[in-house]
Write an enzyme that holds these catalytic residues in place. Structure first.
Site, PDB file in Angstrom:
ATOM      1  N   ASP A 290     -31.368  -0.248   9.404  1.00  0.00           N
ATOM      2  CA  ASP A 290     -30.247  -0.743  10.198  1.00  0.00           C
ATOM      3  C   ASP A 290     -30.650  -0.967  11.652  1.00  0.00           C
ATOM      4  O   ASP A 290     -31.300  -0.126  12.260  1.00  0.00           O
ATOM      5  CB  ASP A 290     -29.110   0.287  10.127  1.00  0.00           C
ATOM      6  CG  ASP A 290     -27.914  -0.138  10.938  1.00  0.00           C
ATOM      7  OD1 ASP A 290     -27.258  -1.106  10.529  1.00  0.00           O
ATOM      8  OD2 ASP A 290     -27.645   0.482  11.977  1.00  0.00           O
ATOM      9  N   GLU A 332     -32.695  -5.088   8.756  1.00  0.00           N
ATOM     10  CA  GLU A 332     -31.429  -5.672   9.203  1.00  0.00           C
ATOM     11  C   GLU A 332     -31.635  -6.154  10.632  1.00  0.00           C
ATOM     12  O   GLU A 332     -31.542  -5.387  11.587  1.00  0.00           O
ATOM     13  CB  GLU A 332     -30.281  -4.665   9.153  1.00  0.00           C
ATOM     14  CG  GLU A 332     -28.927  -5.342   9.382  1.00  0.00           C
ATOM     15  CD  GLU A 332     -28.292  -5.088  10.751  1.00  0.00           C
ATOM     16  OE1 GLU A 332     -27.426  -5.877  11.149  1.00  0.00           O
ATOM     17  OE2 GLU A 332     -28.653  -4.106  11.425  1.00  0.00           O
TER      18      GLU A 332
HETATM   19  C1  GLC Z   1     -25.139  -8.159  15.922  1.00  0.00           C
HETATM   20  C2  GLC Z   1     -26.359  -7.303  15.963  1.00  0.00           C
HETATM   21  C3  GLC Z   1     -26.341  -6.410  14.777  1.00  0.00           C
HETATM   22  C4  GLC Z   1     -25.044  -5.648  14.830  1.00  0.00           C
HETATM   23  C5  GLC Z   1     -23.894  -6.545  14.715  1.00  0.00           C
HETATM   24  C6  GLC Z   1     -22.623  -5.766  14.792  1.00  0.00           C
HETATM   25  O1  GLC Z   1     -25.195  -9.054  14.875  1.00  0.00           O
HETATM   26  O2  GLC Z   1     -27.543  -8.065  15.974  1.00  0.00           O
HETATM   27  O3  GLC Z   1     -27.415  -5.553  14.794  1.00  0.00           O
HETATM   28  O4  GLC Z   1     -24.922  -4.762  13.820  1.00  0.00           O
HETATM   29  O5  GLC Z   1     -23.954  -7.426  15.787  1.00  0.00           O
HETATM   30  O6  GLC Z   1     -21.524  -6.515  14.404  1.00  0.00           O
HETATM   31  C1  GLC Z   2     -25.782  -2.616  12.050  1.00  0.00           C
HETATM   32  C2  GLC Z   2     -24.596  -2.547  11.118  1.00  0.00           C
HETATM   33  C3  GLC Z   2     -23.342  -2.597  11.913  1.00  0.00           C
HETATM   34  C4  GLC Z   2     -23.333  -1.480  12.913  1.00  0.00           C
HETATM   35  C5  GLC Z   2     -24.591  -1.484  13.755  1.00  0.00           C
HETATM   36  C6  GLC Z   2     -24.761  -0.213  14.497  1.00  0.00           C
HETATM   37  O1  GLC Z   2     -25.993  -3.841  12.583  1.00  0.00           O
HETATM   38  O2  GLC Z   2     -24.681  -3.585  10.178  1.00  0.00           O
HETATM   39  O3  GLC Z   2     -22.225  -2.534  11.076  1.00  0.00           O
HETATM   40  O4  GLC Z   2     -22.226  -1.615  13.750  1.00  0.00           O
HETATM   41  O5  GLC Z   2     -25.750  -1.628  12.999  1.00  0.00           O
HETATM   42  O6  GLC Z   2     -25.296   0.782  13.661  1.00  0.00           O
END
Ligand code: GLC
Ligand code: GLC
Length: 653
Positions: A290, A332
């Protein structure tokens, strides 16, 4: 085509002395011992190279020994069943690239209730052809708001309302027996502010304080802020939070209760190795890294995607390959199109980092095509992406639990005569339903007045206009929305990679109207598109006269046809074919077995695929794998596609 590196020469002297695990492997059979050593020889180069890029050489050497010992402990404790799985995966290293892979993602409680209840839903998943199940964070989160579980307070205890660690192990076993791989998150960038590490730091433990980025005053934070973007400008502005107990500022990229870890500290790396091995031995097969982009901080940069991020993943993956090679890593990283490929590895990292990464660009372009009814921008953006290593795989998806960030590259936009800013703004307007004529029912997420950036929340059905059409009781509009959803999913299933559905989309579920009722969610509208699975809709999934029945059947068919189409193996890449009609996207996959041409009409009108292309691409006599029929050609010789029509053209084997 980017070929991954050869394994290192086994005659090269080891960088980790094999004797360091002798005591740990003592009671193992000679076969098991030689298996461990073979893997150590194979992966120690990656382990060492990754660590040496991040830490001083003596620290790296000491850390390598330490984590190899952890790997040996986990190897010894690993169940026989999982050792067998390791062997299977070593024999089929392309398992994630196989077209039988189809994913499903959900919150346990919203999908089934508890971990035990997920077992009862395995047949439901199998109807959809699912072979990969991503359950959202389910380890103990912090008290209060926990960012959907992404603020982890205890990495080794399951949320009590979902079950126990034993339930989790049982579920993994049952899923494995049904041919479904369990995918769990590993939140590597941060922990909750009430995690024992953070608590210790608050209580004055200097060693644990050094696990976080802590600053006495604003000097350094201000210097970093000059180039740092904000992930949640709306409800968590800035990247640092003052913590009374520490009498200092702590780095908090996301919410103020999520404390970023300092990965330049080797103890942090060692701690996460142990967590990966722990999850692996529970039967987790894919670890979702993540927010991986944010792991390394460098002054004067956005602190995303720094080279050290890839070096750390390289080392982490090497340890897992030694102890539990069945485990794959998924990055991710929801980043700009040009930055995506790095997470599957390029340059010295080719084939050496994550096995999977999200194809954010395909997702954004699918929606952009639906909004505009034109394919030029998508064709350009998707053609510009560099090839990925042949050993890696995309996660393809139409949407996930997060918002959609409109990652349109300015250069791509300019090449087709629009501006990046203008198009991003149009998409945000279109999908929130603010643009005249738009049937979309999305919500604006994180409007940043400083940059003008707006992201979008919403289920696939609400974004595509199905919710509005159903509500209006307009059968023609419903037909079109169902067809548009099928077309977009066909692109996701037909690109190559692991398509992953978000729970509820298989039934055409609209946004959750009550998302803000839970006070912990009230300021985060991503909860609108994380609905509780609608059991009434699910009960209608076999009735073709209903919307859920049609959407469900479309997805089940896509999965079934896909599973039998070797041409969709992700080891070969899709490219964009020659374009004639602005409303028809053409994809071409050249597998040694044969060619697959995908045709996607992104408009609500009949559109042609020009006749001369049929011969040019050698597709005369081909059939549509989705229906088994020869495509109809008009008197003009063109292949005519109905509104939102799709063809997957192949020559019969
Ligand atoms: C953005 C960030 C991602 C995060 C997301 C939260 O896309 O790159 O890491 O989790 O926003 O909505
Ligand atoms: C990732 C998850 C998102 C979360 C963020 C912080 O991007 O997909 O839902 O808010 O990380 O952990």
């Amino acid at each position: 085509m980017v070929t991954p590196p050869e394994p290192p020469d086994a005659t090269v002297p080891p960088v980790v002395d094999p004797d360091v695990v002798a005591d740990l492997l003592d009671g193992q059979s000679p076969d098991r011992r030689s298996m461990f050593h073979a893997r150590l020889r194979r992966w120690q180069g990656d382990l060492h190279a990754g660590l040496a890029e991040v830490y001083e050489s003596d620290v790296a050497a000491e850390l390598a020994t330490r984590v190899v010992r952890s790997a040996a402990v986990a190897f010894v404790e690993r169940d026989d069943d999982l050792h067998r799985l390791d062997l299977d995966r070593i024999l089929a290293p392309d398992w994630l690239q196989h077209p039988r892979m189809v994913g499903y993602a959900a919150y346990t409680e919203r999908f089934a209730g508890t971990l035990e209840a997920v077992v009862d839903r395995i047949p439901y998943l199998q109807e959809l052809g699912v072979t990969y199940l991503h359950l959202m964070p389910l380890m103990q989160p912090r008290a209060g708001d926990d960012d959907g579980g992404y603020a982890v307070a205890d990495h080794r205890t399951v949320r009590p309302d979902l079950g126990t660690v034993d339930d989790l192990r049982d579920l993994a076993t049952q899923l494995r027996g049904a041919g479904i791989s369990l995918v769990l998150d590993l939140v590597v960038n941060h922990v909750a502010d009430d995690h024992p590490w953070a608590r210790a730091a608050r209580d004055g433990d200097a060693e644990k304080r050094a696990w976080f980025h802590v600053f006495e005053d604003r000097t350094v934070p201000d210097a970093f802020e000059a180039t740092l973007p904000e992930v949640f400008p709306d409800f968590a502005p800035g990247n640092f939070t003052f913590v009374e107990d520490l009498d200092a500022w702590v780095w908090t990229t996301f919410n103020d209760f999520q404390w970023d870890l300092d990965w330049s500290n080797p103890d942090v790396f060692a701690a996460f190795v142990d967590i990966v091995l722990y999850l692996a031995n529970l039967g987790v097969e894919v670890v979702r890294l993540d927010a991986i982009a944010f792991l390394w901080k460098r002054l004067g940069t956005t602190c995303q995607g720094q080279p050290e991020v890839h070096a750390l993943v390289r080392a982490l993956r090497a340890v897992a390959r030694i102890a539990c090679p069945a485990v794959a890593f998924k990055a991710e990283a929801i980043v700009a199109p040009g930055d995506l490929v790095a997470y599957l590895g390029h340059g010295r990292f080719t084939g050496r980092v994550s096995d999977l990464a999200y194809h954010n660009s395909l997702m954004v372009q699918a929606w952009s095509m639906l909004a505009t009814g034109e394919v030029w921008l998508a064709a350009r953006a998707l053609s510009e992406l560099p090839d990925v290593p042949t050993s890696s795989t995309w996660i393809t998806y139409l949407r996930c639990h997060d918002d959609i960030g409109w990652a349109i590259d300015d250069g791509d936009a300019a090449a087709v005569g629009v501006t990046g800013h203008g198009h991003r703004s149009f998409l945000a307007d279109w999908f929130s339903g603010d643009f005249p004529g738009s049937p979309a029912r999305g919500l604006v997420f994180q409007h940043n007045p400083a940059t003008g950036d707006r992201r979008t929340s919403g289920t696939a059905a609400s974004l595509v206009g199905l919710e509005a059409a159903e509500e209006a009781g307009d059968p023609a509009a419903v037909d079109l929305a169902v067809a548009a959803l099928r077309m977009a999913h066909a692109l996701v299933y037909g690109w190559g990679g692991v398509p992953v559905l978000w729970s509820g989309d298989e039934l055409g579920q609209p946004n959750d109207a009550d998302w803000a009722q839970d006070p912990r969610h009230a300021d985060d509208n991503r909860w609108a598109h994380r609905p509780v699975l609608d059991h009434d809709r699910a009960a209608r999934r076999h009735d073709p006269s209903t919307v859920p029945g049609r959407v469900f059947a479309d997805l089940a068919t896509l999965a079934r046809v896909r599973a039998g189409l070797e041409r969709l193996h992700a080891g070969t890449q899709a490219r964009i074919g020659p374009l004639d009609d602005p409303g028809v996207l053409v994809t071409v996959r050249d597998h040694p077995i044969g060619r697959l041409v995908g045709l996607y009409n992104v408009t609500a009108e009949h559109r042609p695929w020009h006749g001369h292309r049929v011969d040019e691409l050698g597709m005369d006599g081909a059939v549509d794998a989705l229906t088994g029929y020869h495509p109809e050609r008009g008197v003009d010789g063109h292949v005519w596609l109905e509104p939102y029509g799709v063809r997957w053209l192949v020559h019969p084997d």
